[in-house]
Scaffold this active site. Structure first.
Site, PDB file in Angstrom:
ATOM      1  N   GLU A 153      -0.029  -0.923   5.941  1.00 31.90           N
ATOM      2  CA  GLU A 153       1.051  -0.341   6.733  1.00 31.90           C
ATOM      3  C   GLU A 153       0.900   1.166   6.819  1.00 31.90           C
ATOM      4  OE1 GLU A 153       4.906   1.309   7.985  1.00 31.90           O
ATOM      5  OE2 GLU A 153       3.826   1.734   6.135  1.00 31.90           O
ATOM      6  N   ASP A 162       0.831  -1.204   0.000  1.00 35.01           N
ATOM      7  CA  ASP A 162       0.000   0.000   0.000  1.00 35.01           C
ATOM      8  C   ASP A 162       0.865   1.252   0.000  1.00 35.01           C
ATOM      9  OD1 ASP A 162       0.752  -0.717   2.667  1.00 35.01           O
ATOM     10  OD2 ASP A 162      -0.783   0.618   3.483  1.00 35.01           O
TER      11      ASP A 162
END
Length: 379
Positions: free
Chosen positions: A137, A72
């Site tokens: 994250e 991400d």
């Protein structure tokens, strides 16, 4: 174009804004499956996680080296401010531009290609290679790495070494690696007073005035002296609010948000007790809610740090600095099941910014460093 650069561009082209993986892990899984990895997708509340393992000839008795990372990326910000579309890889002046170029799709590509080269050169490698990849994250980090770690704990799975591909370098590849991180603990303090007319202070109780001496003491407190690896613990106020907005009303309460960044020289319980002692000493009526987002972790000099330092020196000629500065990372979760966790990746000067980029000259050397570590520890 090198294999690492090509894979990096392929990953950047996926608009994987947290927590949407946008099939980045599928791209990685296809490459890893072809290498003989057993790949497992672990989904949790819209988050995609990957646990991939390739056992060596020593089986479960062999050393396990894991690479941890995230697919991400943070949102792009205003698109019109980008020099080129953030999810269309672009080359200018020796740099590769795109969201995730530095944080951390180059690291992902580099370790995949490093693994491919390592397995080709060492088909009978003794140790185990693993990947722990998440799409959570940059967001809340509640359904990502921490969930996989909990699952691995329940299975009795262990790691011996873990490299987290965070962009730790500053100006040159390998000038800084992180061998630990400070813990982070926040507090929400509400000091109670009595609201009233500002012309009649004897009929009210001003919580700002009550809080001020305690606040001064908290700000001046020396919480610890740090240690060989960590600077002293810090305490900072992030928000302070009181009042109705009117100029003639004494507020009924004062709200304070604060944060500790703390070293291994202090504990959660010890810091909390000292804060309460200061507040109580000043006779405050208050409520205090604590939240701990991460405990400090530290990897002393040892096999992993030595292998990484040697690999960086061989590849770049640089003597690296071990550091524990900066914010929290997923390393805090992995440290629960792995005694040696170190973060290493490309320079971080453009991360989360408009026109995020990586210098192309760092791409293959990063892959080479990762491969050299694999060769030193699990060949």
């Amino acid at each position: 174009m090198s294999a690492t650069l090509a894979l990096t561009e392929q990953l950047i082209a996926r608009a994987s804004v947290t927590p949407d993986d946008q099939h980045c892990q599928q791209i990685m899984t296809e490459r890893l499956t072809a290498l003989g990895f057993e790949c497992e997708t672990i989904a949790s509340h819209g988050v995609t996680n990957l646990w991939a393992v390739k056992r060596g000839t020593d089986g479960r008795d062999g050393k396990l080296l894991a690479f941890a990372g995230h697919t991400d990326v943070v949102p792009t910000g205003p698109l019109e401010q980008w020099s080129s579309p953030p999810f269309i890889p672009a080359h200018r002046d020796g740099k590769l531009y795109g969201r995730g170029a530095a944080d951390m799709k180059t690291s992902l590509a580099a370790f995949v290609v490093a693994s491919e080269e390592f397995v080709a050169a060492h088909p009978g490698h003794r140790g185990t290679i693993a990947f722990l990849i998440t799409s959570d994250e940059e967001g809340p980090a509640t359904d990502g790495t921490v969930k996989v770690v909990e699952l691995l704990e329940a299975r009795g799975e262990r790691m011996d070494y873990c490299i987290v591909g965070e962009p730790t370098s500053t100006t040159e590849l390998g000038d800084v690696v992180k061998n630990g991180r400070r813990g982070s603990m926040s507090g929400e303090l509400v000091v109670k007073g009595v609201q009233g007319h500002i012309a009649y202070p004897h009929l009210a109780k001003n919580p700002i005035h009550l809080l001020a001496p305690a606040l001064a003491e908290l700000a001046a407190e020396q919480w610890d002296e740090g240690n060989e690896y960590f600077p002293p613990t810090t305490w900072q106020v992030s928000n302070l609010h009181a009042g109705t907005g009117a100029s003639n009303v004494i507020p009924g309460h004062a709200d304070l948000l604060f944060n500790f960044r703390f070293s291994t020289a202090s504990t959660v319980e010890g810091l909390q007790a000292r804060v309460h002692a200061i507040l109580d000493k000043h006779g405050l009526e208050y409520t205090l809610k604590w939240s701990v987002s991460g405990l400090p972790f530290l990897t002393p000099r040892g096999e992993l740090s030595g292998a990484l330092e040697n690999a960086i020196r061989t590849e770049t000629g640089i003597t690296t600095e071990l550091s524990t500065t900066g914010g929290t990372s997923d390393g805090r979760f992995i440290a629960r099941i792995c005694p040696q966790v170190i973060e290493f990746g490309p320079p971080n000067g453009s991360i989360h910014k408009i026109d995020e980029h990586i210098e192309v000259r760092f791409v293959d050397p990063l892959k080479n460093v990762y491969r050299r570590v694999l060769e030193q520890l699990i060949a």
